[in-house]
Scaffold this active site. Structure first.
Site, PDB file in Angstrom:
ATOM      1  N   HIS A   4    -105.032 -18.730   0.727  1.00 33.35           N
ATOM      2  CA  HIS A   4    -103.678 -18.755   0.143  1.00 33.35           C
ATOM      3  C   HIS A   4    -103.668 -18.820  -1.378  1.00 33.35           C
ATOM      4  O   HIS A   4    -102.604 -18.943  -1.978  1.00 33.35           O
ATOM      5  CB  HIS A   4    -102.878 -19.937   0.719  1.00 33.35           C
ATOM      6  CG  HIS A   4    -102.747 -19.870   2.203  1.00 33.35           C
ATOM      7  ND1 HIS A   4    -103.690 -20.399   3.059  1.00 33.35           N
ATOM      8  CD2 HIS A   4    -101.793 -19.298   2.990  1.00 33.35           C
ATOM      9  CE1 HIS A   4    -103.316 -20.178   4.308  1.00 33.35           C
ATOM     10  NE2 HIS A   4    -102.186 -19.511   4.305  1.00 33.35           N
ATOM     11  N   ARG A  43     -97.521 -15.791  -2.105  1.00 30.72           N
ATOM     12  CA  ARG A  43     -96.354 -16.473  -1.523  1.00 30.72           C
ATOM     13  C   ARG A  43     -95.465 -17.142  -2.571  1.00 30.72           C
ATOM     14  O   ARG A  43     -94.711 -18.075  -2.262  1.00 30.72           O
ATOM     15  CB  ARG A  43     -96.773 -17.530  -0.492  1.00 30.72           C
ATOM     16  CG  ARG A  43     -97.303 -16.917   0.778  1.00 30.72           C
ATOM     17  CD  ARG A  43     -97.744 -17.949   1.765  1.00 30.72           C
ATOM     18  NE  ARG A  43     -98.268 -17.286   2.946  1.00 30.72           N
ATOM     19  CZ  ARG A  43     -97.629 -17.195   4.114  1.00 30.72           C
ATOM     20  NH1 ARG A  43     -96.455 -17.748   4.280  1.00 30.72           N
ATOM     21  NH2 ARG A  43     -98.164 -16.559   5.121  1.00 30.72           N
ATOM     22  N   ARG A  87    -100.323 -35.875  -7.184  1.00 25.75           N
ATOM     23  CA  ARG A  87     -99.009 -35.332  -6.816  1.00 25.75           C
ATOM     24  C   ARG A  87     -97.969 -35.846  -7.795  1.00 25.75           C
ATOM     25  O   ARG A  87     -97.962 -37.038  -8.150  1.00 25.75           O
ATOM     26  CB  ARG A  87     -98.660 -35.749  -5.381  1.00 25.75           C
ATOM     27  CG  ARG A  87     -97.208 -35.526  -5.012  1.00 25.75           C
ATOM     28  CD  ARG A  87     -96.981 -35.511  -3.519  1.00 25.75           C
ATOM     29  NE  ARG A  87     -95.609 -35.849  -3.165  1.00 25.75           N
ATOM     30  CZ  ARG A  87     -94.533 -35.097  -3.423  1.00 25.75           C
ATOM     31  NH1 ARG A  87     -94.650 -33.955  -4.089  1.00 25.75           N
ATOM     32  NH2 ARG A  87     -93.327 -35.493  -3.053  1.00 25.75           N
ATOM     33  N   GLY A  89     -93.952 -35.731  -7.761  1.00 23.18           N
ATOM     34  CA  GLY A  89     -92.852 -35.259  -6.925  1.00 23.18           C
ATOM     35  C   GLY A  89     -91.631 -36.154  -7.003  1.00 23.18           C
ATOM     36  O   GLY A  89     -91.614 -37.153  -7.730  1.00 23.18           O
ATOM     37  N   THR A  90     -90.617 -35.788  -6.229  1.00 28.48           N
ATOM     38  CA  THR A  90     -89.404 -36.596  -6.175  1.00 28.48           C
ATOM     39  C   THR A  90     -89.341 -37.330  -4.830  1.00 28.48           C
ATOM     40  O   THR A  90     -90.025 -36.953  -3.877  1.00 28.48           O
ATOM     41  CB  THR A  90     -88.142 -35.717  -6.327  1.00 28.48           C
ATOM     42  OG1 THR A  90     -88.196 -34.674  -5.364  1.00 28.48           O
ATOM     43  CG2 THR A  90     -88.049 -35.136  -7.719  1.00 28.48           C
ATOM     44  N   ASP A 204     -82.774 -39.448  -5.616  1.00 26.89           N
ATOM     45  CA  ASP A 204     -81.555 -39.805  -4.890  1.00 26.89           C
ATOM     46  C   ASP A 204     -81.790 -41.123  -4.164  1.00 26.89           C
ATOM     47  O   ASP A 204     -82.927 -41.584  -4.074  1.00 26.89           O
ATOM     48  CB  ASP A 204     -81.172 -38.704  -3.887  1.00 26.89           C
ATOM     49  CG  ASP A 204     -82.282 -38.402  -2.911  1.00 26.89           C
ATOM     50  OD1 ASP A 204     -83.194 -37.638  -3.283  1.00 26.89           O
ATOM     51  OD2 ASP A 204     -82.277 -38.959  -1.805  1.00 26.89           O
TER      52      ASP A 204
HETATM   53  N1  HPA Z   1     -85.934 -37.363   1.864  1.00 24.67           N
HETATM   54  C1  HPA Z   1     -84.786 -37.827   1.338  1.00 24.67           C
HETATM   55  N2  HPA Z   1     -84.488 -37.765   0.056  1.00 24.67           N
HETATM   56  C2  HPA Z   1     -85.400 -37.236  -0.754  1.00 24.67           C
HETATM   57  C3  HPA Z   1     -86.612 -36.763  -0.282  1.00 24.67           C
HETATM   58  C4  HPA Z   1     -86.899 -36.832   1.095  1.00 24.67           C
HETATM   59  O1  HPA Z   1     -87.958 -36.414   1.591  1.00 24.67           O
HETATM   60  N3  HPA Z   1     -87.291 -36.295  -1.346  1.00 24.67           N
HETATM   61  C5  HPA Z   1     -86.503 -36.472  -2.436  1.00 24.67           C
HETATM   62  N4  HPA Z   1     -85.356 -37.055  -2.085  1.00 24.67           N
END
Ligand code: HPA
Length: 232
Positions: A4, A43, A87, A89-90, A204
């Site tokens: 990949h 991809r 990583r 990430g959020t 969030d």
């Molecule tokens: N779930 C819910 N809210 C989130 C996520 C998730 O995996 N990632 C970022 N906000």
């Protein structure tokens, strides 16, 4: 090249930053790296190698969820010799005292993914961060006065749960936040004896139902990337 990733051997650095979103990988490369070159477009999962303070660093999109991310983690380690995987990430907050834009270091990752069920014959492997990277991240964040929350996170296989209260059990047991990849990263890193850390920013809250705008996500992302770039 691997299945990949369409890059020659040697095109990817030993340290790789791993956002889920390939356009985020491009943004990191363009914002933070010198002389960044794109080595993969297969991809649309963009990957770049450049330098940061003179050291070679790569940044590779991994997609969303355990199966997609595990393909990239595996090929980076097994086919390209990656030794340090971070990583960036959020995550969604599970706790009232963890607010939007907070930075979370995942010390460990619980999961409802079947990833390890089969591997360990239904016993429970505990995916854990690399201690050296974790210590360095804490020290760097302290130096830069970036407040850190650290603890157990949930790697969830399902973004849209049927029951909106599903998170309460995890929250009750002190899980800080939810995302979709860290348990896979820590598991494969353990198997191959490489270093891994997951640094997350809260985008969030499942508790307050607040969420960040894309502009806010960009500036909070910067703190997290700053930590990741300075600990490897
Ligand atoms: N779930 C819910 N809210 C989130 C996520 C998730 O995996 N990632 C970022 N906000």
């Amino acid at each position: 090249m691997s299945t990949h990733i369409d890059a020659p051997k040697g095109a990817i650095a030993e340290t790789v930053l791993l956002p889920g979103d390939p356009l985020r990988a491009q943004w990191i490369a363009e914002t933070f790296l010198d002389n960044a070159q794109c080595y993969n477009k297969v991809r649309g999962m963009l990957g770049f190698t450049g330098t940061y303070k003179g050291r070679r660093i790569s940044v590779q999109g991994s997609g969303m969820g355990v199966p997609s991310a595990l393909i990239y983690y595996h090929e980076l380690i097994a086919d390209y010799g990656a030794k340090t995987l971070i990583r960036v990430g959020t995550a969604g907050s599970y706790q009232r005292d963890i607010g939007l834009r907070d930075v979370v270091l995942a010390m460990s990752a619980s999961t409802n993914s079947a990833l390890n069920d089969r591997k360990f014959n239904r016993a429970h492997f505990a995916p854990t961060a690399n201690f050296d990277l974790f210590k360095k991240a804490m020290a760097y964040a302290d130096k830069k006065s970036i407040p850190i929350k650290a603890g157990n996170v949930l790697t969830n296989d399902v973004f849209y749960e049927d029951d909106p209260k599903d998170f309460e059990k995890w929250a009750d047991y002190g899980v800080l936040c939810v995302e979709m990849e860290t348990a896979a990263l820590y598991t494969i890193a353990a198997k191959h004896r490489v270093r891994a850390l997951s640094i997350l920013t809260i985008s969030d809250s499942l508790v307050t139902k607040e969420f960040t705008t894309s502009k806010e996500r960009e500036s909070s992302f910067k703190q997290m990337v700053d930590i990741a770039l300075n600990i490897s």
